[in-house]
Design a protein around this motif. Sequence first.
Motif, PDB file in Angstrom:
ATOM      1  N   ALA A 141      -8.934   6.610  -3.459  1.00  0.00           N
ATOM      2  CA  ALA A 141      -9.543   7.744  -2.745  1.00  0.00           C
ATOM      3  C   ALA A 141      -8.523   8.361  -1.787  1.00  0.00           C
ATOM      4  N   ARG A 142      -7.742   7.517  -1.151  1.00  0.00           N
ATOM      5  CA  ARG A 142      -6.717   8.000  -0.231  1.00  0.00           C
ATOM      6  C   ARG A 142      -5.554   8.622  -1.011  1.00  0.00           C
ATOM      7  N   GLN A 143      -5.283   8.102  -2.185  1.00  0.00           N
ATOM      8  CA  GLN A 143      -4.160   8.583  -2.999  1.00  0.00           C
ATOM      9  C   GLN A 143      -4.335  10.051  -3.378  1.00  0.00           C
ATOM     10  N   GLY A 144      -5.573  10.445  -3.587  1.00  0.00           N
ATOM     11  CA  GLY A 144      -5.806  11.843  -3.952  1.00  0.00           C
ATOM     12  C   GLY A 144      -5.576  12.792  -2.791  1.00  0.00           C
ATOM     13  N   ALA A 145      -5.768  12.313  -1.562  1.00  0.00           N
ATOM     14  CA  ALA A 145      -5.657  13.180  -0.387  1.00  0.00           C
ATOM     15  C   ALA A 145      -4.244  13.213   0.175  1.00  0.00           C
ATOM     16  N   VAL A 146      -3.573  12.084   0.202  1.00  0.00           N
ATOM     17  CA  VAL A 146      -2.230  12.017   0.769  1.00  0.00           C
ATOM     18  C   VAL A 146      -1.294  11.361  -0.242  1.00  0.00           C
ATOM     19  N   ARG A 147      -0.036  11.517  -0.027  1.00  0.00           N
ATOM     20  CA  ARG A 147       0.956  10.954  -0.942  1.00  0.00           C
ATOM     21  C   ARG A 147       1.763   9.836  -0.308  1.00  0.00           C
ATOM     22  N   ARG A 148       1.576   9.607   0.993  1.00  0.00           N
ATOM     23  CA  ARG A 148       2.366   8.563   1.643  1.00  0.00           C
ATOM     24  C   ARG A 148       1.845   7.189   1.255  1.00  0.00           C
ATOM     25  N   ARG A 149       2.741   6.338   0.853  1.00  0.00           N
ATOM     26  CA  ARG A 149       2.389   4.989   0.418  1.00  0.00           C
ATOM     27  C   ARG A 149       1.761   4.184   1.557  1.00  0.00           C
ATOM     28  N   GLU A 150       2.244   4.369   2.778  1.00  0.00           N
ATOM     29  CA  GLU A 150       1.732   3.613   3.916  1.00  0.00           C
ATOM     30  C   GLU A 150       0.249   3.899   4.159  1.00  0.00           C
ATOM     31  N   ASP A 151      -0.165   5.170   3.992  1.00  0.00           N
ATOM     32  CA  ASP A 151      -1.568   5.528   4.188  1.00  0.00           C
ATOM     33  C   ASP A 151      -2.460   4.855   3.145  1.00  0.00           C
ATOM     34  N   ILE A 152      -1.981   4.793   1.931  1.00  0.00           N
ATOM     35  CA  ILE A 152      -2.738   4.136   0.861  1.00  0.00           C
ATOM     36  C   ILE A 152      -2.847   2.637   1.143  1.00  0.00           C
ATOM     37  N   GLU A 153      -1.747   2.019   1.577  1.00  0.00           N
ATOM     38  CA  GLU A 153      -1.767   0.583   1.890  1.00  0.00           C
ATOM     39  C   GLU A 153      -2.708   0.288   3.054  1.00  0.00           C
ATOM     40  N   ILE A 154      -2.715   1.157   4.054  1.00  0.00           N
ATOM     41  CA  ILE A 154      -3.600   0.960   5.201  1.00  0.00           C
ATOM     42  C   ILE A 154      -5.062   1.033   4.762  1.00  0.00           C
ATOM     43  N   ALA A 155      -5.385   1.985   3.895  1.00  0.00           N
ATOM     44  CA  ALA A 155      -6.757   2.112   3.401  1.00  0.00           C
ATOM     45  C   ALA A 155      -7.178   0.867   2.622  1.00  0.00           C
ATOM     46  N   MET A 156      -6.265   0.346   1.826  1.00  0.00           N
ATOM     47  CA  MET A 156      -6.585  -0.860   1.052  1.00  0.00           C
ATOM     48  C   MET A 156      -6.726  -2.078   1.967  1.00  0.00           C
ATOM     49  N   GLU A 157      -5.897  -2.165   2.998  1.00  0.00           N
ATOM     50  CA  GLU A 157      -6.009  -3.274   3.954  1.00  0.00           C
ATOM     51  C   GLU A 157      -7.323  -3.193   4.729  1.00  0.00           C
ATOM     52  N   GLU A 158      -7.748  -1.981   5.077  1.00  0.00           N
ATOM     53  CA  GLU A 158      -9.023  -1.820   5.766  1.00  0.00           C
ATOM     54  C   GLU A 158     -10.183  -2.260   4.887  1.00  0.00           C
ATOM     55  N   SER A 159     -10.116  -1.959   3.616  1.00  0.00           N
ATOM     56  CA  SER A 159     -11.192  -2.398   2.716  1.00  0.00           C
ATOM     57  C   SER A 159     -11.184  -3.915   2.571  1.00  0.00           C
ATOM     58  N   MET A 160     -10.000  -4.527   2.639  1.00  0.00           N
ATOM     59  CA  MET A 160      -9.926  -5.990   2.581  1.00  0.00           C
ATOM     60  C   MET A 160     -10.568  -6.615   3.815  1.00  0.00           C
ATOM     61  N   MET A 161     -10.490  -5.938   4.960  1.00  0.00           N
ATOM     62  CA  MET A 161     -11.116  -6.452   6.178  1.00  0.00           C
ATOM     63  C   MET A 161     -12.637  -6.509   6.030  1.00  0.00           C
ATOM     64  N   GLU A 162     -13.202  -5.699   5.147  1.00  0.00           N
ATOM     65  CA  GLU A 162     -14.634  -5.748   4.869  1.00  0.00           C
ATOM     66  C   GLU A 162     -14.960  -6.791   3.805  1.00  0.00           C
ATOM     67  N   ILE A 163     -14.050  -7.029   2.893  1.00  0.00           N
ATOM     68  CA  ILE A 163     -14.294  -7.936   1.769  1.00  0.00           C
ATOM     69  C   ILE A 163     -14.111  -9.399   2.170  1.00  0.00           C
TER      70      ILE A 163
END
Length: 161
Positions: free
Chosen positions: A83-105
Motif C-alpha cells: 500500500a505504501r509502495q504505490g504512494a511513495v518510492r522510498r524504500r525506507e518508507d515501505i520498510e517502516i510501514a511493514m515494521e509498523e504492521s509487524m508491531m500489530e502482528i
Amino acid sequence: MFDSLVRFFQMGGFFMFPIVIVLAVGLAIAVERWIHLKRVKDENKKTWDSIHQVLAKGEFDKAREMVSKDTSSMAQMLGMGLARQGAVRRREDIEIAMEESMMEIIPQLEKRTQYLALLSNIAPFSDCLARLWVLSRRLRQLPVQTQPRRHPFSRPVSRQP
C-alpha cells in the motif's frame, strides 16, 4: 512403574496437587501455542511462496490483490508495504510501514506465552513450600533438650574438683 509413581505422589503430600495442576496447564498452553504457531508458519510460507513469484516479476497490482484476499500474517505485513509502495518510492518508507504492521502482528503471536513464564515460577515455589512443610514436621518430632538459661554476658562457671 505405576506403583512407584503413585508412591512418589503420595510421599509428596498435598503440595503435589498444585505441581500437577501447574504441569497440566503449562503443557496445555505449550501444546496450543505450538499448534497455533506451526499453523501460522505454514500459512505464511504458503502466502510467501505464492506472492514472491508475483513480486519478482514486478506485478505489484496483482500482489496487492492477492494479499487483500489473504488473512495470514505475512499477507497483512506485505499488504502494508505494498500500500505504501504505490504512494511513495522510498524504500525506507515501505520498510517502516511493514515494521509498523509487524508491531500489530507480534502480540497476536505472543498471546498466552506470559502464562508459561508464570507457571514456570509457580511449580518451584510450590516445591519449596512442600520442602519447608516437611522440614517443619520433622523438626517438631525431634526431642527438645532444655539447658539452664544464663545471662548473655556472664562467663561460664568452671567447676574444678
